[in-house]
Design a protein around this motif. Structure first.
Motif, PDB file in Angstrom:
ATOM      1  N   PHE B 267      -1.114  87.500  36.687  1.00  0.00           N
ATOM      2  CA  PHE B 267       0.239  87.122  37.122  1.00  0.00           C
ATOM      3  C   PHE B 267       0.918  88.317  37.801  1.00  0.00           C
ATOM      4  O   PHE B 267       1.510  88.192  38.872  1.00  0.00           O
ATOM      5  N   LEU B 268       0.806  89.465  37.139  1.00  0.00           N
ATOM      6  CA  LEU B 268       1.494  90.650  37.651  1.00  0.00           C
ATOM      7  C   LEU B 268       0.913  91.117  38.983  1.00  0.00           C
ATOM      8  O   LEU B 268       1.623  91.706  39.806  1.00  0.00           O
ATOM      9  N   THR B 269      -0.382  90.859  39.179  1.00  0.00           N
ATOM     10  CA  THR B 269      -1.015  91.338  40.410  1.00  0.00           C
ATOM     11  C   THR B 269      -1.172  90.216  41.441  1.00  0.00           C
ATOM     12  O   THR B 269      -1.823  90.412  42.463  1.00  0.00           O
ATOM     13  N   ALA B 270      -0.608  89.041  41.132  1.00  0.00           N
ATOM     14  CA  ALA B 270      -0.758  87.901  42.044  1.00  0.00           C
ATOM     15  C   ALA B 270      -0.048  88.170  43.364  1.00  0.00           C
ATOM     16  O   ALA B 270       1.029  88.773  43.402  1.00  0.00           O
ATOM     17  N   THR B 272       0.505  85.585  45.726  1.00  0.00           N
ATOM     18  CA  THR B 272       1.222  84.414  46.244  1.00  0.00           C
ATOM     19  C   THR B 272       1.951  83.691  45.115  1.00  0.00           C
ATOM     20  O   THR B 272       1.642  83.887  43.934  1.00  0.00           O
ATOM     21  N   ARG B 273       2.908  82.835  45.529  1.00  0.00           N
ATOM     22  CA  ARG B 273       3.650  82.049  44.538  1.00  0.00           C
ATOM     23  C   ARG B 273       2.720  81.096  43.783  1.00  0.00           C
ATOM     24  O   ARG B 273       2.870  80.885  42.587  1.00  0.00           O
ATOM     25  N   ALA B 277       2.149  80.866  39.794  1.00  0.00           N
ATOM     26  CA  ALA B 277       2.331  79.619  39.043  1.00  0.00           C
ATOM     27  C   ALA B 277       1.089  79.307  38.214  1.00  0.00           C
ATOM     28  O   ALA B 277       1.185  78.937  37.039  1.00  0.00           O
ATOM     29  N   HIS B 278      -0.087  79.489  38.834  1.00  0.00           N
ATOM     30  CA  HIS B 278      -1.334  79.193  38.134  1.00  0.00           C
ATOM     31  C   HIS B 278      -1.496  80.086  36.906  1.00  0.00           C
ATOM     32  O   HIS B 278      -1.806  79.610  35.799  1.00  0.00           O
ATOM     33  N   TYR B 279      -1.266  81.394  37.101  1.00  0.00           N
ATOM     34  CA  TYR B 279      -1.492  82.306  35.970  1.00  0.00           C
ATOM     35  C   TYR B 279      -0.363  82.240  34.940  1.00  0.00           C
ATOM     36  O   TYR B 279      -0.574  82.568  33.774  1.00  0.00           O
ATOM     37  N   ASP B 280       0.804  81.804  35.369  1.00  0.00           N
ATOM     38  CA  ASP B 280       1.867  81.563  34.389  1.00  0.00           C
ATOM     39  C   ASP B 280       1.455  80.400  33.476  1.00  0.00           C
ATOM     40  O   ASP B 280       1.588  80.469  32.246  1.00  0.00           O
ATOM     41  N   TRP B 511       6.570  76.380  37.177  1.00  0.00           N
ATOM     42  CA  TRP B 511       5.609  77.396  36.754  1.00  0.00           C
ATOM     43  C   TRP B 511       5.723  78.611  37.662  1.00  0.00           C
ATOM     44  O   TRP B 511       5.832  78.480  38.870  1.00  0.00           O
ATOM     45  N   GLY B 512       5.721  79.734  37.080  1.00  0.00           N
ATOM     46  CA  GLY B 512       5.867  80.992  37.827  1.00  0.00           C
ATOM     47  C   GLY B 512       7.279  81.535  37.738  1.00  0.00           C
ATOM     48  O   GLY B 512       7.513  82.712  38.041  1.00  0.00           O
ATOM     49  N   ARG B 513       8.242  80.669  37.282  1.00  0.00           N
ATOM     50  CA  ARG B 513       9.625  81.143  37.131  1.00  0.00           C
ATOM     51  C   ARG B 513       9.794  81.729  35.733  1.00  0.00           C
ATOM     52  O   ARG B 513      10.285  81.088  34.805  1.00  0.00           O
TER      53      ARG B 513
END
Lengths: 271, 605
Positions: B267-270, B272-273, B277-280, B511-513
């Motif tokens: 998530f931290l190294t993602a 794109t949005r 969202a996926h890793y969140d 997701w991602g927020r």
């Protein structure tokens, strides 16, 4: 890369905090070294010394004080001589002992022969004792040591000491003194005071804590018998103005016999 | 190509592991320890006579200059255990997630399950390498202990080696066949492979548990350590099942926390949005798994401690009231960290829903209760005091606060923490829903009544047994408290599912927020779990004190003494740093495996 380094730093800081707390946030208690059997010179021992040996084994190698203590995990033994006489007449008693001495020895090696109500293993209806046979397994007391504990219990409960100091018993300790590499005995009394953190509570010549009595002139105020008892059973006589249960009750377990004598000589000489 | 390297390493180590096992069977002293009876009865089956456990001296332990043998074995064992816990746990919840994906036909679950197993595949190779290191160091530094254990567990060690091959084979087919075995019957085949993988993995754990629990509660041997020949009796020793249960549950919680850290890292190294969202979403699921297993874990731990006490009162008192008592204060810090970080992550996650505002006002009260419960658990029984403090207290224990240091208060604290964590989870689940059933208010009132009555019961039991009973009955509160907690959680979640049946969604979950600091809560969960496992491993092993096999085989080495907590914490910390470095390496490898470089002009067109 920044995120990676932040994660690494966060991980290291977290682990560092846990380690620092474990080292500095709680008292560092140094567990007693593996027990070392004493070489018993039974032939030259007086009954007082034999009782003192029993006391040391009771609170040390025998690990009796783990349960037989003020917390009530196991039956109290203060009046065991009187209580034992009654138990011999109890209809629940199924052992072979006919005297208090025989009962005490029997209860040390066959604890389930008579289980005090409420102290049996869970679910056994007080038919099975949680206490191990002290002559076997992890405790492994010799006949002489069991006799010494019996003498100590008789003495402690104000009864007549009927146990005789054994002679001619093969001393298991002689065979096992070469086992392992226990720590070296300390023969410097001041090093002993540091090792067993006596200074944390006792002051000598202006140095040390104040949670225990000042020992600067203790040799002039108390005799060796009192001092020995104070070291082995700190709650037996608590000095006026101080609280019980403050001093570790297992110094007898932690110290070698020679160290105890060294410390006693030192304290007795503080006049 | 990326996957072949771990396969090769894994197979190499598997062969090494088998060779080590076979070599150990042929070690000098191994066969000699089991000799035929001098004159077996003519019509009887051949019987063996086994030798008693050896009585060792310090000279029986090989030494290597400058190397502390105990620390080497300790670190190898701990690293192997951490990785083993991870690689045994991941297939369990991968299997469950795959089933969920199969039932819901939501491909996201299948992709997530695949990503989890991808992370564990490199860890699997490392597990094997570290297992080999553990066996090697045991044979090198403690040859007599290894020989004695090998004599008793020869069959199970042989089957362990075979099962290790089976585990490797099934894992690689399961992983590399993931995209091949998709759809219809093929998916069923893949799912079956997942089940077999878990069965084999769990059996491996059970066998290894038998060896270590034998060292704590030996069975199948007499007082001198002479083996009866009945290996099942040695395997099925007194503490085997309590450890099995505790490890099974703890492994799942641990595995969840490690993949949660993986998701947080991604998530931290993602970039794109969509990735965020996926890793969140992945992090949320991992945290959910970790919490689900974390909630029953204290009960499994309590059962284990009670069984240790039942096996040996001395061992039990050494554990809880003797030299290790202060360790449980450190444990309190770690458990408090686990609960607070897991709850904090849930609270942050409520930001994904626009409907969460209805519940955010309650969070501060949950936080206060959690911190209060943590402080109760944190309260030691005995304090080092000055004389003035002793006088002021009137003794070493405060009359009112003193009982906070003993078991009834600790049990009360942990039950309250568990209940309020479940409440956090319920608020999270509710945050994006609006109930449509007519009896919503009545349902909520029943839930409030349920929580209130249950908490009152737990606190009453804790206060009564803490202040008004004697030592023997202090622990009697624990079982009714646990039952109360279970009733509250099961009944309220069941009721909740009826209240929110057919509920409307406030809006799509975003997701991602979620703030980045929430990801650090996931890291904290993983690091605290790792460190806690190391600490509890030390105490489990340490309560044997100066015995290799309790009451049977004495440790006569120069390292037989029980180290201080600070010393143990330092060893655990160093091992944890090595472990976390390897875990970060695994995360990096997983990331590299999906990266592609197209070198312009390098290849012939």
């Amino acid at each position: 890369m920044r995120q990676f380094l932040t994660v690494v730093a966060f991980t290291l800081l977290t682990i560092g905090f846990f380690a620092a707390y474990s080292n500095y946030g709680i008292p560092q208690i140094e567990p007693a070294p593996p027990p070392k059997d004493e070489k018993l010179d039974l032939g030259s021992m007086t009954m007082d010394q034999f009782v003192a040996l029993g006391e040391r084994v009771f609170s040390g190698k025998g690990t009796c004080t783990l349960c037989h203590n003020a917390l009530g995990r196991a039956p109290a033994l203060e009046n065991i001589t009187e209580v034992a006489s009654k138990r011999l007449e109890d209809p629940r008693y199924e052992g072979a002992a006919e005297t208090v001495e025989a009962y005490l020895i029997e209860s040390l090696v066959e604890p389930s022969v008579f289980v005090v109500t409420g102290f049996g293993k869970k679910g056994t209806n007080d038919k099975e004792s949680p206490m191990p046979d002290v002559s076997g397994g992890g405790i492994g007391l010799s006949e002489a040591e069991i006799a010494a504990i019996t003498a100590y219990l008789q003495d402690k409960s104000g009864g007549e000491i009927t146990v005789e100091i054994p002679s001619g018993i093969e001393n298991k300790a002689d065979e096992e003194t070469e086992e392992g590499e226990p720590r070296e005995a300390i023969n410097d009394p001041e090093a002993l005071m540091v090792k067993f953190t006596c200074n944390a509570c006792h002051m000598i010549d202006g140095k040390g804590g104040d949670a225990g009595p000042n020992l600067s002139r203790i040799g002039a105020m108390r005799d060796r018998t009192y001092l020995r008892r104070a070291l082995l059973d700190p709650n037996a006589d608590v000095a006026k103005g101080f609280e019980p249960d403050t001093m570790p009750p297992d110094l007898g377990e932690q110290m070698y016999a020679a160290e105890l004598e060294t410390l006693l000589n030192f304290l007795a000489g503080l006049k | 190509m990326n996957g072949f390297r771990p396969v090769k390493i894994g197979m190499t180590v598997a062969i090494f592991g088998l060779l080590v096992s076979l070599v150990s069977l042929a070690l000098p002293g191994f066969e000699q320890s089991a000799v035929y009876a001098a004159e077996p009865a003519a019509d009887a089956a051949p019987s063996f006579l086994y030798e008693p456990a050896p009585k060792l001296t310090a000279a029986d332990y090989p030494t290597v200059a400058g190397v502390n043998s105990r620390v080497v074995v300790w670190v190898f064992a701990q690293l192997h255990l951490w990785f083993a816990a991870f690689v045994l746990a991941v297939p369990i919840f991968v299997f469950i997630i795959e089933v969920i994906g199969m039932r819901t036909r939501d491909k996201r679950y299948d992709d997530m399950a695949y990503e989890f197993i991808k992370v564990s595949i490199t860890a699997y190779s490392l597990t094997a390498i570290l297992g080999g290191g553990l066996v090697f160091s045991l044979i090198l530094f403690y040859p007599h202990l290894f020989t004695y254990l090998s004599t008793i567990f020869s069959e199970s060690m042989f089957y362990y080696a075979l099962l290790f091959f089976a585990e490797s084979a099934v894992l690689y087919i399961y992983y590399y066949g993931w995209h091949w075995l998709q759809g219809g019957f093929k998916k069923w085949v893949h799912l079956t492979l997942g089940l077999v993988l878990n069965a084999v993995g769990t059996t491996l754990m059970l066998l290894a548990n038998a060896w270590l629990t034998f060292m704590m509660s030996p069975a199948g041997v007499d007082a001198a350590g002479v083996f009866s020949g009945d290996e099942w009796a040695a395997v099925h020793n007194f503490l085997w099942n309590p450890i099995n249960l505790h490890r099974f549950v703890a492994n799942i919680a641990y595995g969840g926390s490690i993949v949660g850290a993986y998701a947080a890292f991604k998530f931290l190294t993602a970039g794109t949005r969509q990735e965020r969202a996926h890793y969140d979403w992945m992090g949320y699921n991992a945290n959910f798994i970790a919490i689900c297993a974390l909630l029953p874990l204290p009960f499994a731990g309590y059962y284990l401690a009670a069984e240790i006490y039942a096996y040996s009162q001395q061992m039990g008192i050494t554990l809880m009231g003797g030299i290790f008592a202060w360790l449980f204060i450190i444990q309190a810090v770690l458990i408090g960290t686990l609960f607070l970080s897991a709850n904090y992550y849930l609270w942050c996650g409520m930001g994904r829903s626009d409907g969460a505002k209805r519940y955010t006002k309650y969070i501060k009260y949950i936080a206060i209760v959690l911190v209060g419960a943590f402080l109760v658990w944190f309260t030691p029984h005995t304090l080092v005091l000055t004389n003035e403090e002793l006088k002021a207290l009137g003794g070493p224990h405060h009359k009112i606060l003193g009982p906070l240091g003993i078991m009834p208060a600790k049990n009360t604290a942990v039950n309250v923490m568990i209940i309020f964590t479940a409440l956090s989870f319920m608020f999270y689940r509710r945050s994006n829903k609006v109930a449509v059933v007519s009896w919503e208010k009545a349902g909520n009132a029943i839930q409030v009544a349920l929580f209130s009555a249950g908490l009152l019961n737990i606190i009453f039991l804790g206060v009564y047994h803490g202040y008004f009973t004697n030592t023997v009955y202090k622990v009697a509160a624990s079982i009714p408290q646990v039952l109360t907690t279970l009733v509250i959680i099961v009944a309220s979640i069941t009721l909740d599912s009826f209240i929110y049946r057919g509920a409307q969604e406030v809006g799509p979950l975003r997701w991602g927020r979620i703030p980045e600091r929430a990801q650090y809560a996931l890291f904290l969960l993983a690091v605290a779990f790792t460190w806690l496992m190391g600490l509890m491993g030390y105490i489990r092993s340490g309560i044997r004190q100066h015995w290799h096999v309790v009451d049977i085989m004495r440790d006569a080495s120069s390292e037989a003494f029980t180290p201080t907590l600070g010393y143990a914490a330092n060893v655990v910390s160093v091992a944890a740093i090595i472990f976390m470095a390897l875990v970060i390496f695994i995360f990096w490898i997983a990331q590299v495996s999906s990266a592609k470089t197209l070198p312009a002009g390098y290849w012939k067109e």
